[in-house]
Enzyme design. Structure first.
Site, PDB file in Angstrom:
ATOM      1  N   LEU A  79       4.988 -40.594  12.531  1.00 29.10           N
ATOM      2  CA  LEU A  79       5.999 -39.974  13.388  1.00 29.10           C
ATOM      3  C   LEU A  79       7.334 -40.228  12.721  1.00 29.10           C
ATOM      4  O   LEU A  79       7.595 -41.332  12.248  1.00 29.10           O
ATOM      5  CB  LEU A  79       6.005 -40.615  14.781  1.00 29.10           C
ATOM      6  CG  LEU A  79       4.827 -40.315  15.689  1.00 29.10           C
ATOM      7  CD1 LEU A  79       4.891 -41.197  16.937  1.00 29.10           C
ATOM      8  CD2 LEU A  79       4.809 -38.857  16.092  1.00 29.10           C
ATOM      9  N   ASP A  80       8.197 -39.200  12.677  1.00 23.63           N
ATOM     10  CA  ASP A  80       9.510 -39.450  12.087  1.00 23.63           C
ATOM     11  C   ASP A  80      10.353 -40.264  13.062  1.00 23.63           C
ATOM     12  O   ASP A  80       9.982 -40.447  14.218  1.00 23.63           O
ATOM     13  CB  ASP A  80      10.195 -38.149  11.639  1.00 23.63           C
ATOM     14  CG  ASP A  80      10.474 -37.181  12.776  1.00 23.63           C
ATOM     15  OD1 ASP A  80      10.930 -37.639  13.844  1.00 23.63           O
ATOM     16  OD2 ASP A  80      10.271 -35.973  12.590  1.00 23.63           O
ATOM     17  N   ALA A  81      11.464 -40.769  12.590  1.00 29.32           N
ATOM     18  CA  ALA A  81      12.287 -41.679  13.390  1.00 29.32           C
ATOM     19  C   ALA A  81      12.795 -41.056  14.682  1.00 29.32           C
ATOM     20  O   ALA A  81      13.069 -41.764  15.643  1.00 29.32           O
ATOM     21  CB  ALA A  81      13.463 -42.181  12.556  1.00 29.32           C
TER      22      ALA A  81
END
Length: 191
Positions: free
Chosen positions: A31-33
């Site tokens: 998951l991206d930030a």
């Protein structure tokens, strides 16, 4: 929090959760930030290849909050596939997917950057069977909406449910494989 255990960034990482993770554990599907939700962790190195690099597609469902009201026309475009830009300036036509307008679920915790309730927005569920870089964000942008919040709520039959941010739920490996609809790897006999 980012979906890695250690790094140079000054933001929280999985290693800061204080859980006694076993050696060799890694995230399956990052998951991206700016995203939230379900993150699978395993020590089985074969899971990523079986789930994301095999020929068989595996579904992922996201709860997405977008700015403004989504029209039926935009909904149909998303469902039928839109053109997005992926790596190195290459354009990609997304395949048909499942998109529905939903009410905000009761179990979703408010986010510190959340818009006020009176600001026009729409909650969607989007189910895709592949995952290009920032695909959901790019899909909603292709129909002139900005993604305000992105929460992965399931991968195949493993669901986020009521799990709170930072919480961990362990499941047995055979159940893990069964819910992901991937074949449980049988050990190769020694000869």
């Amino acid at each position: 929090m980012v979906s890695q255990f250690v790094g140079e960034k000054k933001i929280p990482m999985l290693g800061t959760l204080g859980h006694p993770f076993p050696n060799g554990i890694h995230a399956v599907g990052r998951l991206d930030a700016d995203s939230e939700g379900l993150l699978l962790l395993t020590t089985n190195k074969k899971v990523t290849n079986l789930l994301f690099n095999s020929g068989a597609p595996h579904k992922r469902t996201y709860l997405v909050r977008v700015k403004n009201t989504v029209s039926q026309e935009a909904l149909e475009k998303l469902r039928n596939g839109v053109t997005i830009r992926i790596k190195d300036g290459v354009y990609y036509q997304t395949p048909p997917c499942v998109v529905n307008i939903v009410d905000c679920p009761d179990n979703i915790m408010p986010h510190q950057r959340e818009l006020r309730h009176f600001v026009a927005h729409t909650w969607l569920t989007i189910t895709i069977y592949e995952g290009k870089y920032h695909q959901i964000r790019k899909m909603v942008a292709a129909v002139n909406h900005r993604c305000l919040r992105l929460i992965r709520i399931s991968i195949e039959d493993i669901e986020l449910g009521d799990l709170k941010p930072g919480a961990i739920e362990e499941i047995e490996e055979n159940e893990f494989f069964s819910k992901l609809k991937i074949e449980y790897p049988t050990p190769t006999p020694l000869t």
